[in-house]
Design an enzyme around this catalytic site. Structure first.
Site, PDB file in Angstrom:
ATOM      1  N   HIS A 293      67.823  -3.343 -17.630  1.00  0.00           N
ATOM      2  CA  HIS A 293      67.207  -4.393 -16.848  1.00  0.00           C
ATOM      3  C   HIS A 293      67.923  -4.661 -15.836  1.00  0.00           C
ATOM      4  O   HIS A 293      69.072  -4.213 -15.395  1.00  0.00           O
ATOM      5  CB  HIS A 293      67.040  -5.306 -17.556  1.00  0.00           C
ATOM      6  CG  HIS A 293      65.723  -6.309 -16.625  1.00  0.00           C
ATOM      7  ND1 HIS A 293      66.782  -6.760 -16.180  1.00  0.00           N
ATOM      8  CD2 HIS A 293      64.379  -6.794 -17.406  1.00  0.00           C
ATOM      9  CE1 HIS A 293      65.020  -7.615 -16.084  1.00  0.00           C
ATOM     10  NE2 HIS A 293      64.210  -7.351 -16.879  1.00  0.00           N
ATOM     11  N   ASP A 344      59.701  -3.975 -22.142  1.00  0.00           N
ATOM     12  CA  ASP A 344      59.091  -3.064 -22.017  1.00  0.00           C
ATOM     13  C   ASP A 344      58.552  -2.409 -22.832  1.00  0.00           C
ATOM     14  O   ASP A 344      57.522  -1.736 -23.354  1.00  0.00           O
ATOM     15  CB  ASP A 344      58.910  -2.706 -20.307  1.00  0.00           C
ATOM     16  CG  ASP A 344      57.879  -3.496 -19.543  1.00  0.00           C
ATOM     17  OD1 ASP A 344      58.201  -4.357 -19.330  1.00  0.00           O
ATOM     18  OD2 ASP A 344      59.129  -3.493 -17.933  1.00  0.00           O
TER      19      ASP A 344
END
Lengths: 407, 407
Positions: A293, A344
């Site tokens: 991320h 996600d």
């Protein structure tokens, strides 16, 4: 999506970039540049902490519903019982979309990207909202309450239409999460599924100055109406470096196909990644989708929360193989590259287990993030100014126009 | 629009702000923050210079057409004759909009704001463009060429529809400026008018990291398709602190009413401004619309260029009173406050003299600025990264969720 260049998101934890960015201007990313003060949300990427209005995401996911979280983001405090009931009643009353909007949506070819259609839908909604142009804060909030209900209605109606089905009318006796699944499938979800969806909504509700929320603030800085700001956000969320990233996780799961093949697939990918050059490593086909991320240097706290819930729902829907594949791949990526999953990774698994087509995932993201967009837009409209940075000019200088005939 | 808080645009030349902004974060404006490198455009606010790709705006306005300027912005160099002819042919071929889009536009109520309808129109166009989702640079450029033609077609078609008139089909034998006036009025403009409009398009084509172009770049940073980026830009341009500012100039002209009243009106306004407190001075009713600029500390170079042309066209259309009012008010504002006009001041006068309704002005701005948007989007897609700044958290800390029953 597979042709997308790759951003910052795949730096393994514990590793730093060898080639440091000289300045934000050179990078053109505003990475680590403070753009504005905000009282909505903060992220500690090193500690892996996400805070909405002073509450940790773990606390909120465990002890508050999505509706309470929306109230918190918009009002600054959690509601009491009376406030919550009144808020839920107002939200539920705003879920319907005008018939003329359904007519517009029916005219759009079935292969249009769902998030592009949502972008059009929100833009068109403004024309049928009598308060669309009002900048009065009370009117803006009332529009926000309507939009929070109408966005999922557009998503679900359009998803059914393109499959040749009739849209399902929203219900006012269900939570936002349960109503969304109701409108999508025409069937009330069981409690475990509704709860998982509610938590997924909470986890996606807000994330500081992510690109789409920042786009909404850039729009709001010009003192434009709420619908315009929301359209700017939806347009920005669609990009594969942002909201569009979760579809890749499904491609991975489908490519692996079965738990028995997961370990070999993951070790092959790891091997190819490790033996690749720096440039090659940026290629989508060498990456672990849903891992790493831009802000979190450790586990994305939202991934930790969703991991168990997503697996439970997959199990319950007879799709436990998804969870098995995800855990095997995750373990290899963690051991081999120190990579951790982001939100996600598990929201994709959850939605896939529920039978939701992967090209709808970003629209679900938009449904939840509408909460955060509104908070940022209101904050920017209230105290913020025009957002207008400067460029560092690198082009030619001192040229003179030569007449056309002599060029 | 009159309720809009006021930004930075009314600082008289030669005066500095007494209360300096401590940091960009505190202001939330990114004012003077370098956001990215760019080779498209640069502005010297102190010297009053605007440069597209190394050419001064004065040089371009005097010696190049809008089509040449668009080519320059997109390609980096001015075209030779052959390149220009081919480019003009491609642009002219892309002007038509699909019939289904006209159907969508007809469904929208007549009182919807023209720029909101343009925002919807561009978003909807994506659904009927077979290459809408393509990220291939060649496909993106082809879409850009179509959009440059389609945006004014939407603006003109919608402007006629809401008055109950039939849209006028675009012509492929006219320049962009002349074709726009043709589609708007169903009548070919005379040469002086067509030239003034062409220059106005050139002057509005590009302006570095203005809020809407920056919004387009924030969208492009997520690697999203061209239509999405354009929609983010249009949504942002609509704000009264940005593109919407020029409508105020017409309110002023209409309030003054006749040249005989202009000096008294201006001196009254000046007196009220000078005797007002700092806070009161921010109120729209005390300001001189179209005067001052966030970046230019002297004359906006575009205003100097447009001043003469706008007055000529007004004279020719028997609307010389507009020019007289504007010059009288300008002189008083300059003498009393050291304020200088910006480009909006004269483009508003020009469009008003042509009989264009003031709520269309921002859509004309959008038509011309589409050139700049495309240049910024392509630049960001090519080399840029995700634009994702950080916030400075000012909210509460370390809160714990109290159960609903105990709140």
């Amino acid at each position: 999506m597979t042709s997308a260049p790759v951003g910052q998101t795949q730096i393994p934890a514990g590793q730093t970039q060898t080639q440091k960015t000289p300045s934000p201007a050179a990078a053109g990313s505003l990475k680590d540049v403070i753009a504005a003060p905000t009282a909505i949300c903060t992220i500690d990427g090193v500690a892996g902490r996400l805070i909405y209005r002073g509450y940790s995401i773990e606390d909120l996911a465990a002890h508050a519903t999505f509706e309470e979280v929306v109230y918190l983001l918009w009002e600054g405090d959690l509601p009491n019982k009376q406030q919550l009931e009144a808020f839920k009643t107002r939200l539920a009353a705003g879920r319907a979309i005008p018939k003329v909007l359904v007519d517009h949506l029916r005219m759009v070819p079935p292969d249009a990207h769902p998030l592009a259609v949502l972008r059009s839908g929100v833009s068109l909604l403004a024309h049928y909202d009598p308060a669309a142009e009002s900048m009065d804060p009370v009117a803006t909030r009332a529009k926000a309450e309507r939009l929070l209900g109408q966005v999922p209605t557009i998503v679900a109606a359009r998803a059914r239409m393109r499959e040749g089905k009739q849209p399902v009318e929203p219900r006012d006796d269900l939570s936002a999460a349960a109503n969304f699944l109701w409108m999508l499938f025409g069937k009330e979800p069981d409690d475990v599924t509704a709860h998982a969806m509610d938590v997924a909504f909470t986890l996606h509700a807000e994330h500081e100055f992510n690109a789409s929320s920042f786009a909404a603030r850039v729009a709001a800085g010009t003192y434009v109406d709420l619908h315009s700001c929301m359209v700017a956000a939806m347009a920005t969320l669609k990009g594969p470096r942002h909201g569009g990233a979760n579809e890749d996780v499904i491609e991975m799961i489908e490519e692996v196909g079965s738990p028995a093949r997961a370990e070999k697939w993951a070790r092959d990918r790891l091997q190819r990644y490790l033996s690749a050059s720096r440039e090659e490593r940026a290629k989508p086909e060498l990456r672990f989708p849903g891992m790493g991320h831009a802000v979190y240097k450790t586990w994305d706290p939202r991934a930790r929360i969703l991991q168990k819930l997503a697996h439970e729902v997959a199990e319950q829907h007879g799709e436990g193989w998804i969870a098995e594949i995800q855990e095997t791949v995750r373990t290899v990526a963690a051991e081999g590259l120190g990579l951790n999953p982001n939100v996600d990774y598990y929201s994709a698994g959850l939605y896939h287990a529920l039978g939701i087509p992967s090209d709808l995932f970003t629209s679900i993201f938009a449904t939840a993030r509408t909460a955060g967009y509104v908070a940022h837009i209101e904050e920017q409209l209230k105290g913020g100014r025009l957002i207008r940075p400067r460029g560092e000019y690198t082009g030619p200088k001192d040229r003179q126009v030569v007449p056309l005939a002599q060029r």
